[in-house]
Structure formats: C-alpha cells, structure tokens
Scaffold this motif. Structure first.
Motif, PDB file in Angstrom:
ATOM      1  N   SER A   1      38.889  56.406  33.951  1.00 26.45           N
ATOM      2  CA  SER A   1      39.837  57.056  34.855  1.00 26.45           C
ATOM      3  C   SER A   1      40.392  56.033  35.825  1.00 26.45           C
ATOM      4  CB  SER A   1      39.143  58.164  35.642  1.00 26.45           C
ATOM      5  OG  SER A   1      38.298  57.598  36.599  1.00 26.45           O
ATOM      6  N   ALA A   2      41.536  56.398  36.401  1.00 24.80           N
ATOM      7  CA  ALA A   2      42.154  55.484  37.361  1.00 24.80           C
ATOM      8  C   ALA A   2      41.209  55.220  38.521  1.00 24.80           C
ATOM      9  CB  ALA A   2      43.459  56.080  37.873  1.00 24.80           C
ATOM     10  N   LYS A   3      40.375  56.222  38.839  1.00 25.87           N
ATOM     11  CA  LYS A   3      39.493  56.097  39.998  1.00 25.87           C
ATOM     12  C   LYS A   3      38.509  54.936  39.825  1.00 25.87           C
ATOM     13  CE  LYS A   3      35.958  58.598  42.455  1.00 25.87           C
ATOM     14  NZ  LYS A   3      35.009  59.693  42.344  1.00 25.87           N
ATOM     15  N   THR A   4      37.814  54.926  38.690  1.00 25.53           N
ATOM     16  CA  THR A   4      36.838  53.849  38.502  1.00 25.53           C
ATOM     17  C   THR A   4      37.525  52.515  38.239  1.00 25.53           C
ATOM     18  OG1 THR A   4      36.641  54.731  36.283  1.00 25.53           O
ATOM     19  CG2 THR A   4      34.809  55.109  37.774  1.00 25.53           C
ATOM     20  N   LEU A   5      38.633  52.569  37.503  1.00 24.32           N
ATOM     21  CA  LEU A   5      39.318  51.305  37.210  1.00 24.32           C
ATOM     22  C   LEU A   5      39.879  50.656  38.466  1.00 24.32           C
ATOM     23  CD1 LEU A   5      41.139  52.095  33.885  1.00 24.32           C
ATOM     24  CD2 LEU A   5      39.248  50.537  34.237  1.00 24.32           C
ATOM     25  N   SER A   6      40.190  51.482  39.473  1.00 26.90           N
ATOM     26  CA  SER A   6      40.759  50.915  40.698  1.00 26.90           C
ATOM     27  C   SER A   6      39.770  49.962  41.363  1.00 26.90           C
ATOM     28  CB  SER A   6      41.169  52.025  41.658  1.00 26.90           C
ATOM     29  OG  SER A   6      40.022  52.674  42.155  1.00 26.90           O
ATOM     30  N   ALA A   7      38.466  50.180  41.112  1.00 25.23           N
ATOM     31  CA  ALA A   7      37.467  49.275  41.694  1.00 25.23           C
ATOM     32  C   ALA A   7      37.697  47.847  41.229  1.00 25.23           C
ATOM     33  CB  ALA A   7      36.062  49.734  41.317  1.00 25.23           C
ATOM     34  N   PHE A   8      38.070  47.711  39.948  1.00 29.14           N
ATOM     35  CA  PHE A   8      38.298  46.363  39.421  1.00 29.14           C
ATOM     36  C   PHE A   8      39.536  45.730  40.062  1.00 29.14           C
ATOM     37  CE2 PHE A   8      35.644  48.282  36.203  1.00 29.14           C
ATOM     38  CZ  PHE A   8      34.720  47.282  35.987  1.00 29.14           C
ATOM     39  N   ALA A   9      40.573  46.577  40.221  1.00 29.23           N
ATOM     40  CA  ALA A   9      41.788  46.054  40.849  1.00 29.23           C
ATOM     41  C   ALA A   9      41.486  45.594  42.270  1.00 29.23           C
ATOM     42  CB  ALA A   9      42.878  47.109  40.844  1.00 29.23           C
ATOM     43  N   LEU A  10      40.672  46.397  42.980  1.00 27.80           N
ATOM     44  CA  LEU A  10      40.298  46.006  44.346  1.00 27.80           C
ATOM     45  C   LEU A  10      39.536  44.692  44.332  1.00 27.80           C
ATOM     46  CD1 LEU A  10      39.099  49.344  45.980  1.00 27.80           C
ATOM     47  CD2 LEU A  10      41.167  48.064  46.463  1.00 27.80           C
ATOM     48  N   GLY A  11      38.602  44.562  43.398  1.00 27.04           N
ATOM     49  CA  GLY A  11      37.803  43.346  43.303  1.00 27.04           C
ATOM     50  C   GLY A  11      38.688  42.142  43.049  1.00 27.04           C
ATOM     51  N   MET A  12      39.633  42.315  42.126  1.00 27.71           N
ATOM     52  CA  MET A  12      40.534  41.216  41.778  1.00 27.71           C
ATOM     53  C   MET A  12      41.347  40.780  42.996  1.00 27.71           C
ATOM     54  SD  MET A  12      41.168  39.646  38.924  1.00 27.71           S
ATOM     55  CE  MET A  12      42.035  38.106  38.933  1.00 27.71           C
ATOM     56  N   LEU A  13      41.881  41.782  43.724  1.00 24.90           N
ATOM     57  CA  LEU A  13      42.715  41.488  44.881  1.00 24.90           C
ATOM     58  C   LEU A  13      41.893  40.783  45.955  1.00 24.90           C
ATOM     59  CD1 LEU A  13      45.582  41.843  45.727  1.00 24.90           C
ATOM     60  CD2 LEU A  13      44.978  43.987  46.817  1.00 24.90           C
ATOM     61  N   LEU A  14      40.657  41.266  46.152  1.00 24.12           N
ATOM     62  CA  LEU A  14      39.769  40.646  47.141  1.00 24.12           C
ATOM     63  C   LEU A  14      39.509  39.190  46.774  1.00 24.12           C
ATOM     64  CD1 LEU A  14      38.266  41.456  49.657  1.00 24.12           C
ATOM     65  CD2 LEU A  14      36.287  42.014  48.263  1.00 24.12           C
ATOM     66  N   PHE A  15      39.281  38.978  45.477  1.00 22.66           N
ATOM     67  CA  PHE A  15      39.031  37.619  44.995  1.00 22.66           C
ATOM     68  C   PHE A  15      40.223  36.718  45.301  1.00 22.66           C
ATOM     69  CE2 PHE A  15      39.628  34.602  41.474  1.00 22.66           C
ATOM     70  CZ  PHE A  15      38.494  33.837  41.623  1.00 22.66           C
ATOM     71  N   ILE A  16      41.425  37.217  44.997  1.00 23.42           N
ATOM     72  CA  ILE A  16      42.623  36.407  45.221  1.00 23.42           C
ATOM     73  C   ILE A  16      42.805  36.115  46.703  1.00 23.42           C
ATOM     74  CG2 ILE A  16      45.150  36.434  45.076  1.00 23.42           C
ATOM     75  CD1 ILE A  16      44.817  38.021  42.464  1.00 23.42           C
ATOM     76  N   VAL A  17      42.575  37.133  47.538  1.00 24.98           N
ATOM     77  CA  VAL A  17      42.782  36.940  48.977  1.00 24.98           C
ATOM     78  C   VAL A  17      41.803  35.907  49.531  1.00 24.98           C
ATOM     79  CG1 VAL A  17      42.546  38.042  51.229  1.00 24.98           C
ATOM     80  CG2 VAL A  17      43.812  39.173  49.409  1.00 24.98           C
TER      81      VAL A  17
END
Lengths: 462, 305
Positions: free
Chosen positions: A426-442
């Motif tokens: 679901s988008a809900k659980t997958l969003s965790a990965f997007a957040l992780g990726m963004l945090l990593f980039i920042v």
C-alpha cells in the motif's frame, strides 16, 4: 554434516596446518644453520599453510551452502507428477513448505496426497546426500590445500610475499563489503521509492503540506483518502534538530574548550569520562525523562508566562536531545583541540596574547575541521533520533514553527508506518521508503555542504 | 667575531659524530672515559667570570626552577645588559632553555614548574603576582626552536600581535607595521607580493624569519631566541645570524644555541650552563679563547656535549 559444524572443523584444520608447517619450516631450517637461512620467518610459512587450508575450503563451502537449497528444491519439484506442477511462484513455495514440513515431521503425512509424501522422502534423502558430499568435499579441499602449502615449505620460496598479498586482498574484500552493503541498501530503498511514486505523484510528496497516511485497506472500505505531503515532517525534524543543536553546540564546544585548555589534568580525567557516559544512556531513558519531567515543566512554565504549550512539545524533545548529543560535540572537539600542536599556543602566548585570544584566533581555526565533524555527527544523531521524539513531541504532523507545539519527525513517521501488521504494497507502507530516501539525500547534502564550508575556512597546520 | 681556532672548531664538528675522535696529534682516545668532566664538582651559586654588569636590563638573583621534585635551575645569578647579545650554551638538559623561558614567564603554562628567586626587568619583578603577563610578553618577545607560524596568511601572522595589543588605529597603520617588521626581518622583498599567501607554504628559513618579524611587530625591548637555527639549513642560518647582528642595535637579545660557532659569531657575552648550574659567564672572546673553568674548557673543546 551441517554448515555450522563444518565451519569450526575447517578452522581447526587450518590451525593444525599452521602448526605442522611451522614445525616443518624449523626442521627445514635446522640443517642449514637456523631460520636466518629461510627466505621468510617460520610464521609466514605457517600462515600460508593455514590460508591455503582455510580459504579455498571456505569458498567452496559458501558456494555450496548458497546454491544447495535452490538445486534440491528444483529437483524435488521436477520429481512431482506433471499434473501437480505448480503454476505460479506462490504456489510453488506453498507446495515446497508443505513438503519440507512433512520431511521435518511437523505435518502428519496421512492426510496428504501421495506425491507430496514421496517428494518429502526424496527431499530428505537429497539433503542427507548433499550434506555428506559437502562435508567430504570441503575437508578434502582443506587437506589438499594444506598439503600443497606443506610441500612448498622450502628455504628458497618466499612465503612472506604470498601472505602479504593474500592479507591485502582480504582487507580489500572487507572494505568492499562495507561499501557494497551501503550501495545495496540505497538501491533497494530506491526501488521501493519508485514503487511509491507510482501511487503518489512526486510533486504531492515533495510539496504537499499535509501528512496523514491513513488509506483504505480494501476498495470497498470507507476511509480517508490519505495525504502524503512531506513538508510538515521535515519542518518538524528541522525544528527539533535545530533546538537540539542550539543546546548541544554551545554547551559541547565550551565544555571542550574548558576541558582542553583550562581544566587541570585531574579535572579533565574525571569530567571527560562522565560527559562521555551521557552518550551511553539509552535514548528511551532520555525519552521518558523528556516526556515525564521536561515536557510538563515547559508546559507549566509557559502557563506562568501566559503562553499556551501543549504537553508534548518540540521544545522538550529538542532540549533533551540536545543534552544527549553534547558528548558527540564535546568529546570530538576536545580531542581535536588537544591535537593542535603546543608550538601554536606558545607562539601566540609569547606575543602577549591571553589564553582566550589564543583559543579564539589560533586554536579554534586550526581545529575547525574536527569541530565541524563533531557537530555533523551530532546533527545526524539528532536528525535520526526517534525515541525521544515519539515520547516527548508526539505524532501529530503539525506544520508549525512554534517550539511549544507538538510536532513529529521523519524517522518517527517511518517507525509508526512500519510497526504492527501492515500489508506491504500500500502507499502507506511504501511511503516509509520514500521518506527514508529523502532523509538520506538531505543528510548527504548537509554533509557535502559542511565539508565545503570546512575547506573554505580551515587553517591547516602541519 | 669568529675567534675560534680552526682545530677547536674541527674537533667540535667531529665530536658530534661519535664518541671516539682522533685528537690533533693522531692518538685516539675515548673522550668520555678519560677525564670524566661530569665528575667535576660544581659549587652551587658559584659562577666564574663576570656575571654582573652595570645598569642591567635583566637583573636575576638566586634563581631556582624546579619541575616537581627535579631542580632544573640551581641558584643562578646573572645580569643581562641593555642591547647586548648574550648566548646561553651548554649540553642538552643543562637548563638553558628553562632559564630562557623564565624571562617571559613561558614556564607558567607548565603546571608543575616552580620559579624562586628574584627576577627583575628594568628593576620590576617579573614574577610579581600583580604583574600582567600580557604586558611582560609584549616587551619580551620570543622566537622558538621550530618555526611556528600560525596557519594564516603572511600578513595576518605579522599583524597578529599588533591587533591583539591594539597598536594600530587604522588599516594603513597596520600595513605600515607589517611592512616595517618584514623589512627588519629581511623578508619584505620575498613576501611583499604574496602577503595573502599561507605562511605555512614558505620555506623553513623564511618561516623562521617570519616568526622574527612577528615578534618584532609588537616592538619588544628584548627578544628571546630558543635555538632559532636548529631546524634550518646553513644558508638560512646565515641569514638569521645576519639578522641578529642587525637587530642587536635596537634590541636586547638572548639566544640559546647548541652551535658554539654560532655563539662565537653572534654574541657579545656567553654563559655556559651545566646540569642546572651557571658555570661561567664572560665576554664571548674570553670564553672561547681562555675559558677559566675546566668544564667550560672541556665543553668548548668538544670533550663532551
């Protein structure tokens, strides 16, 4: 034999090979007039024998153990009657788990069709056979390797070079392992992030101002639509981290200056370990300290001044987190300040500078790179910290700059998204990965920026 | 100024290479075993020669320095005259650097160091508890063994002292101070086009002259030099020695050196230290041509070091 038993066996063989080769090298050297007539010390002949014994055997063991299950499963599936062949990967794994459960004796074979029980006995036989072959092969290779090295214990052969080369390669593999792991993690997070962006447009994710990841689980379920705007999470993270750094940088830096320049030796040797102990306190302990002591205190204090503060506030989490990361700043800064050569201090003091002028104008610029390094480490701890925020700042994704409000952070959201029973597409659980990726980039960008700043302002002594 | 006979300097050079040296008449002897100059008894506080001068810059009486239980300086009395160059010589560990560092209280930063006795600069006690160390060090500058420029630009290195002491009100005044100091240190021609370059990028000899310029920039009255040439090559050493000769017109200079030739070349007076004692002080010519104490003679002829 099990892989777990083979591993120590190979190591024992390597030790034996080491001992034998050591004795042999001494025996070879004796008639020549001592080990000085060998090309290398006995240790190198022995170490080469141990390496020849262990490394090929371990490689074979690893390869065998890696492919064993897949090969056996393929054979078992192929042995089933053609009409019962699985149609999909899911079905295949279902049948396989049935078969292995029967083989392990945890499933009663009486209620199952014959082809399954037949396959189970085949599986058992194959596993036995594979285990035996593996054990024989591995021991054989170990003994052969050791024997080869044994025959090459000779005064004119330079074992030292072989050993050094092999060790260098082993070190390289270790270094490569760390890099590859990092790359692998980034890559897998990246793939899941792409899947997330299939469901939620990237512009909504990056520029949306509201975060509420509750989506309907089934199509017919009544539920909210879900909003995946990341801005409130990042402002929350930045707010709390900024408060933490506002506490940690002055306190840590000034205490480092005190410890390295002003404190007596005895004072330093007592205070420094105590400060470093702060880093050893589990964050959950800081968390309840923040939630039960600091947050209510801030709320009461705000009430006295006439402000309204929620009982969970960014300020409480930030203050406690600041205390937590003080040792990162102070300990590293203290080390680099102490590493600035005494001749720099002498030069400045001899010109009539006071201790604080010396500190400000000579020592601090020279120690700047290390100090920034300490602050960066502290900042990444602050950005990545989860427990204190969960307990003291809450879960509400408010878009606010008011430190007395409750906010939430990226890491807290990642934790809550993945905790508990969740379906995984679901988008809900997958969003965790997007957040992780963004945090990593920042954080990566922050690091690059800090390095650039350091390079510009550092004063390098030699 | 070089009054040493060739044989003495040749022997001193060879002495540094090994224990057994051929003496001029061709015999070989182990210099350490035969005379054992270390066994010579030195009476505490007794200094041979002329330790005192009329109207001294520094008046030092009964100075005792100890690091914890170790006595590094044993009851030394000495005068250092105005605008003279005095060289401190002696074997390693004899206390000459410790004594030098008492003169601008650089020993203060060592916790266990205790200084006793009376040390006066222009008849004011250096170690008075009310004394401002900052003011003292502005008057008594120091140049160290290893060139230690700050990791800043050449300009900022020289401007460091004047900025701290507020010697310049305007940028142009500061520029003048920097230029004058660099000129006096003989570095202006080499440095004028790259004042903004890092000082650490200069050669060792240039760095040491920069450190001298940095010391001059606060207009001190005394300059202490702790083996200023020991990290430099002969050419750079010659430049610094020329500089010392020029500076001796306007400053009092105290120089610690391991090179007896250097002491002979640059100084007016020479003080010989031995194991914390001040053994002999005299005109440099006298010390090197007719030393009065057997220890001094042994040292300058290279019997030990």
């Amino acid at each position: 034999m099990q892989t777990a038993n083979l591993l120590p066996l190979v190591l024992v063989l390597a030790v034996v090979a080491y001992g034998l080769a050591y004795m042999r090298s001494r025996a070879v050297a004796a008639p020549l007039g001592g080990i000085r007539n060998l090309k290398a010390l006995p240790f190198y002949y022995a170490a080469r024998a141990a390496l020849w014994c262990a490394i090929p055997a371990l490689i074979v063991l690893a390869v065998w153990a890696g492919f064993e299950d897949k090969v056996i499963q393929g054979i078992v599936i192929a042995s089933l009657p053609p009409d019962t062949w699985p149609e999909s990967a899911g079905q295949a794994s279902l049948i396989l788990s049935q078969i292995s459960n029967v083989a392990a004796g945890s499933l009663n074979p009486e209620f199952l069709p014959e082809h399954i029980t037949g396959a189970a006995s085949l599986l058992e036989a194959m596993q036995d056979k594979s285990g035996n072959f593996k054990a024989i092969l591995v021991v054989l290779i170990a003994v052969l390797g050791a024997t080869f090295a044994w025959t090459r214990v000779a005064p004119h052969i330079n074992a030292r070079k072989n050993v050094e080369t092999t060790l260098r390669r082993i070190f390289f593999v270790c270094a490569a392992l760390a890099v590859l792991t990092t790359a692998g993690i980034v890559f897998s997070v990246f793939l899941e992030t792409l899947r997330f962006f299939d469901r939620v447009p990237i512009t909504e994710f990056l520029f949306g101002t509201s975060w509420s990841p509750q989506t309907a689980l089934r199509i017919d379920q009544i539920g909210s639509e879900g909003a995946f705007g990341v801005i409130p999470l990042f402002t929350g993270t930045l707010l709390i981290s900024a408060i933490a750094l506002l506490v940690a940088v002055p306190v840590g830096l000034l205490s480092a200056i005190y410890l390295s320049e002003y404190a007596s030796k005895r004072m330093r040797s007592t205070v420094k370990p105590v400060l470093e102990m702060l880093a050893g306190i589990p964050t959950v302990v800081y968390g309840f300290f923040a939630a039960l002591t600091v947050a209510p205190f801030i709320r009461d204090l705000a009430a006295i001044v006439g402000l309204e503060a929620s009982s969970q506030s960014a300020l409480a989490a930030g203050l406690v987190m600041g205390i937590m990361i003080v040792p990162f700043v102070s300990s590293l800064s203290d080390d680099v300040i102490s590493a600035v050569p005494q001749t720099m201090r002498d030069g400045s003091l001899a010109l009539g500078a006071t201790q604080s002028e010396t500190m400000k104008k000579v020592i601090f610029p020279a120690a700047l790179p290390g100090i920034i390094g300490g602050i960066l480490l502290a900042a990444s701890r602050a950005i990545g910290e989860t427990m204190i925020v969960v307990m003291a700042a809450g879960l509400a994704a408010n878009l606010t700059a008011n430190p007395l409000d409750s906010v939430t952070t990226v890491t807290v959201q990642i934790a809550t998204l993945l905790v508990g029973d969740q379906e995984f597409d679901s988008a809900k659980t997958l969003s965790a990965f997007a957040l992780g990726m963004l945090l990593f980039i920042v954080t990566l960008l922050l690091n690059v920026l800090a390095l650039k700043i350091v390079r510009k302002y550092r004063e390098q002594y030699d | 100024m070089n009054t040493m006979s060739p044989s003495i300097s040749a022997e001193a050079d060879m002495r540094s290479k090994g224990a057994a040296v051929p003496v001029p008449d061709g015999r070989r002897k182990d210099t350490l075993m035969e005379d054992k100059p270390e066994d010579t008894v030195i009476e505490e506080g007794k200094t041979v020669g002329k330790p005192f001068t009329a109207d001294p810059k520094f008046k030092l009486r009964n100075v005792d320095v100890s690091y914890g239980a170790d006595r590094a300086i044993k009851n030394i009395s000495l005068d250092i005259g105005r605008n003279e160059v005095i060289a401190f010589i002696g074997p390693s560990g004899c206390g000459k650097s410790t004594f030098l560092r008492c003169l601008n209280r650089m020993n203060d930063s060592i916790d266990i160091c205790r200084v006793k006795g009376s040390l006066e600069l222009d008849e004011q006690n250096i170690y008075d508890s009310k004394r401002d160390v900052v003011e003292l060090r502005a008057r008594v500058g120091m140049v160290f063994q290893k060139p230690n420029p700050f990791p800043k630009s050449i300009y900022d290195n020289v401007a460091y002292g004047p900025r701290i002491h507020g010697l310049a009100n305007r940028k142009s005044e500061l520029d003048d101070i920097v230029e004058n100091s660099l000129r006096k240190a003989g570095l202006w021609n080499e440095a004028k086009d790259r004042l903004d370059a890092m000082a650490t990028g200069m050669s060792g000899g240039q760095q040491q002259r920069l450190c001298i310029a940095r010391a001059i920039a606060v207009s001190p009255e005394v300059i202490l030099m702790d083996e200023p040439c020991s990290a430099l090559d002969p050419i750079a050493t010659a430049r610094v020695e020329e500089l010392i000769a020029e500076m001796s017109e306007s400053y009092t200079i105290v120089i610690v050196t391991h090179s007896m030739q250097q002491a002979a070349r640059v100084s007016n007076r020479t003080a010989y230290f031995h194991m914390g004692h001040l053994v002999e002080v005299n005109e440099t010519d006298t010390v090197f041509t007719s030393p009065q104490h057997p220890l001094t003679e042994s040292y300058i002829t290279g019997r030990f070091g």
